[in-house]
Design an enzyme around this catalytic site. Structure first.
Site, PDB file in Angstrom:
ATOM      1  CB  SER A  31      -0.881   0.023   1.243  1.00 39.37           C
ATOM      2  OG  SER A  31      -1.504   1.288   1.392  1.00 39.37           O
TER       3      SER A  31
ATOM      4  CE1 TYR B 199      -4.424  -2.181   4.660  1.00 36.41           C
ATOM      5  CE2 TYR B 199      -3.366  -0.097   4.133  1.00 36.41           C
ATOM      6  CZ  TYR B 199      -3.962  -1.276   3.718  1.00 36.41           C
ATOM      7  OH  TYR B 199      -4.064  -1.566   2.387  1.00 36.41           O
TER       8      TYR B 199
HETATM    9  N1  LIG Z   1      -8.680  -0.815  -2.183  1.00 42.37           N
HETATM   10  C1  LIG Z   1      -7.693   0.008  -1.827  1.00 42.37           C
HETATM   11  O1  LIG Z   1      -7.841   1.240  -1.789  1.00 42.37           O
HETATM   12  C2  LIG Z   1      -6.325  -0.558  -1.501  1.00 42.37           C
HETATM   13  C3  LIG Z   1      -5.260   0.358  -1.409  1.00 42.37           C
HETATM   14  C4  LIG Z   1      -3.995  -0.128  -1.109  1.00 42.37           C
HETATM   15  C5  LIG Z   1      -3.789  -1.463  -0.926  1.00 42.37           C
HETATM   16  N2  LIG Z   1      -4.829  -2.338  -1.019  1.00 42.37           N
HETATM   17  C6  LIG Z   1      -4.543  -3.750  -0.808  1.00 42.37           C
HETATM   18  O2  LIG Z   1      -4.968  -4.499  -1.929  1.00 42.37           O
HETATM   19  C7  LIG Z   1      -5.332  -5.822  -1.518  1.00 42.37           C
HETATM   20  C8  LIG Z   1      -6.726  -6.134  -2.045  1.00 42.37           C
HETATM   21  O3  LIG Z   1      -7.629  -5.154  -1.515  1.00 42.37           O
HETATM   22  P1  LIG Z   1      -9.093  -4.940  -2.122  1.00 42.37           P
HETATM   23  O4  LIG Z   1      -9.359  -3.495  -2.067  1.00 42.37           O
HETATM   24  O5  LIG Z   1      -9.242  -5.674  -3.413  1.00 42.37           O
HETATM   25  O6  LIG Z   1      -9.964  -5.651  -0.964  1.00 42.37           O
HETATM   26  P2  LIG Z   1     -11.405  -6.334  -1.024  1.00 42.37           P
HETATM   27  O7  LIG Z   1     -12.207  -5.765  -2.122  1.00 42.37           O
HETATM   28  O8  LIG Z   1     -11.919  -6.256   0.374  1.00 42.37           O
HETATM   29  O9  LIG Z   1     -11.067  -7.862  -1.377  1.00 42.37           O
HETATM   30  C9  LIG Z   1     -10.298  -8.608  -0.467  1.00 42.37           C
HETATM   31  C10 LIG Z   1     -10.011  -9.985  -1.028  1.00 42.37           C
HETATM   32  O10 LIG Z   1      -9.156 -10.673  -0.096  1.00 42.37           O
HETATM   33  C11 LIG Z   1      -9.794 -11.859   0.323  1.00 42.37           C
HETATM   34  N3  LIG Z   1      -9.444 -12.152   1.708  1.00 42.37           N
HETATM   35  C12 LIG Z   1      -9.625 -11.356   2.802  1.00 42.37           C
HETATM   36  N4  LIG Z   1      -9.161 -11.973   3.888  1.00 42.37           N
HETATM   37  C13 LIG Z   1      -8.661 -13.176   3.466  1.00 42.37           C
HETATM   38  C14 LIG Z   1      -8.038 -14.270   4.108  1.00 42.37           C
HETATM   39  N5  LIG Z   1      -7.842 -14.283   5.435  1.00 42.37           N
HETATM   40  N6  LIG Z   1      -7.645 -15.331   3.359  1.00 42.37           N
HETATM   41  C15 LIG Z   1      -7.862 -15.352   2.028  1.00 42.37           C
HETATM   42  N7  LIG Z   1      -8.450 -14.342   1.357  1.00 42.37           N
HETATM   43  C16 LIG Z   1      -8.849 -13.285   2.075  1.00 42.37           C
HETATM   44  C17 LIG Z   1     -11.279 -11.628   0.125  1.00 42.37           C
HETATM   45  O11 LIG Z   1     -11.937 -12.878   0.038  1.00 42.37           O
HETATM   46  P3  LIG Z   1     -13.525 -13.022   0.346  1.00 42.37           P
HETATM   47  O12 LIG Z   1     -14.208 -12.424  -0.853  1.00 42.37           O
HETATM   48  O13 LIG Z   1     -13.796 -14.476   0.455  1.00 42.37           O
HETATM   49  O14 LIG Z   1     -13.784 -12.255   1.592  1.00 42.37           O
HETATM   50  C18 LIG Z   1     -11.245 -10.829  -1.186  1.00 42.37           C
HETATM   51  O15 LIG Z   1     -11.067 -11.697  -2.282  1.00 42.37           O
HETATM   52  C19 LIG Z   1      -5.206  -5.841   0.004  1.00 42.37           C
HETATM   53  O16 LIG Z   1      -3.963  -6.389   0.385  1.00 42.37           O
HETATM   54  C20 LIG Z   1      -5.274  -4.366   0.373  1.00 42.37           C
HETATM   55  O17 LIG Z   1      -4.634  -4.096   1.597  1.00 42.37           O
HETATM   56  C21 LIG Z   1      -6.091  -1.910  -1.304  1.00 42.37           C
END
Ligand SMILES: NC(=O)c1ccc[n+]([C@@H]2O[C@H](COP(=O)([O-])OP(=O)(O)OC[C@H]3O[C@@H](n4cnc5c(N)ncnc54)[C@H](OP(=O)(O)O)[C@@H]3O)[C@@H](O)[C@H]2O)c1
Length: 245
Positions: free
Chosen positions: A140, A154
């Site tokens: 991130s 975080y």
């Molecule tokens: N969105 C942002 O603004 C942002 C910014 C910077 C970094 N990130 C990073 O990008 C990554 C993806 O984020 P996102 O925004 O796509 O999140 P999201 O929409 O909440 O999706 C999260 C994904 O991770 C899975 N997951 C959560 N906990 C898990 C676990 N314990 N074991 C296996 N799978 C798990 C979820 O599975 P389920 O569907 O089964 O729950 C889902 O597929 C993360 O590492 C996040 O920190 C996001």
């Protein structure tokens, strides 16, 4: 189709950034396995879309934070696809709130998912990756800057991602396995919807004036996974519309 003949594992591939990465790697020709915890129907949709594009696909229900998850997932992928070339550690959560409300459980859960899991998944993957394999972890931009309160846990966990990325790059360089982190800024997913009140408050801090699309993060992962990035290792690629500039 730069990834034809390759096999990839994307953790947390049922939704958001992980689903976009899974679809993009498949569009580049790779067979793709995803993991998820609760969204079985969403995971099945991603698998169906990948299969429709002609690649092989597999959904694995597995909590990344479990100590044996890496070994189990890698074994399933090798069993199904016969190989693993690309690991993408993406599964994540967004713990946030006042400092006094952070619990020991919050800390353990976050570090298990954001730090221990990428390390253990990478260790398990390293045992089977061919020379020239790829490990990419989604960090991130909050690893480098902490622009508002309430995100200590975080930010700390994502800073650790950058650190383990550098260490793994050193460890695996003799086998030409590259290890990098992609550090998204605000990206429109269910974790961080672009139409929320929080989003409206943060928008003025983004020089490009909008949230990223998950496909824009996936494009960077596809680049790092490809042959053209063979000399890129041990680094972080921040994609945040200029937020940290
Ligand atoms: N969105 C942002 O603004 C942002 C910014 C910077 C970094 N990130 C990073 O990008 C990554 C993806 O984020 P996102 O925004 O796509 O999140 P999201 O929409 O909440 O999706 C999260 C994904 O991770 C899975 N997951 C959560 N906990 C898990 C676990 N314990 N074991 C296996 N799978 C798990 C979820 O599975 P389920 O569907 O089964 O729950 C889902 O597929 C993360 O590492 C996040 O920190 C996001």
């Amino acid at each position: 189709m730069s990834l034809t003949g390759k096999a990839a594992l994307v953790t947390g591939g049922s939704r958001g950034i992980g689903a976009a990465i899974a679809r993009r790697l498949a569009a580049e020709g790779a067979d793709v396995a995803i993991t998820y915890t609760s969204s079985a129907a969403r995971a099945a949709e991603v698998v169906d879309a990948i299969k429709a594009s002609g690649a092989r696909a597999l959904a694995i229900s597995l909590d990344s934070a479990a100590p044996d998850a890496g070994r189990e997932a890698v074994a399933r992928v090798v069993d199904e696809f016969g190989r693993l070339d690309i690991l993408v550690n993406n599964a994540g959560i967004f713990p946030n709130g006042p400092l006094e409300e952070i619990s020991v459980d919050d800390i353990d859960r976050t570090l298990a998912l954001h730090v221990r899991a990428p390390l253990l998944f990478s260790q398990a993957a390293a045992a089977v990756l061919p020379d020239g394999g790829r490990i990419i972890t989604i960090g991130s931009n909050l690893a480098d800057r902490t622009p508002y309160p309430g995100i200590t846990l975080y930010s700390a966990s994502k800073a650790a991602v950058a650190g383990l990325t550098r260490g793994l790059a050193r460890d695996l360089a003799p086998r030409r396995i590259t290890v990098n982190a992609v550090q998204p800024g605000n990206t429109d997913t269910e974790m961080n919807p672009a139409d929320s009140a929080d989003a409206a408050a943060d928008l003025p801090n983004i020089p490009l004036g909008r949230f990223a699309h998950a496909d824009e993060i996936a494009a960077a992962v596809a680049y790092l996974a490809g042959e053209e990035a063979a000399y890129v290792t041990g680094t972080t690629l921040t994609i945040d519309g200029g937020y940290n500039a």
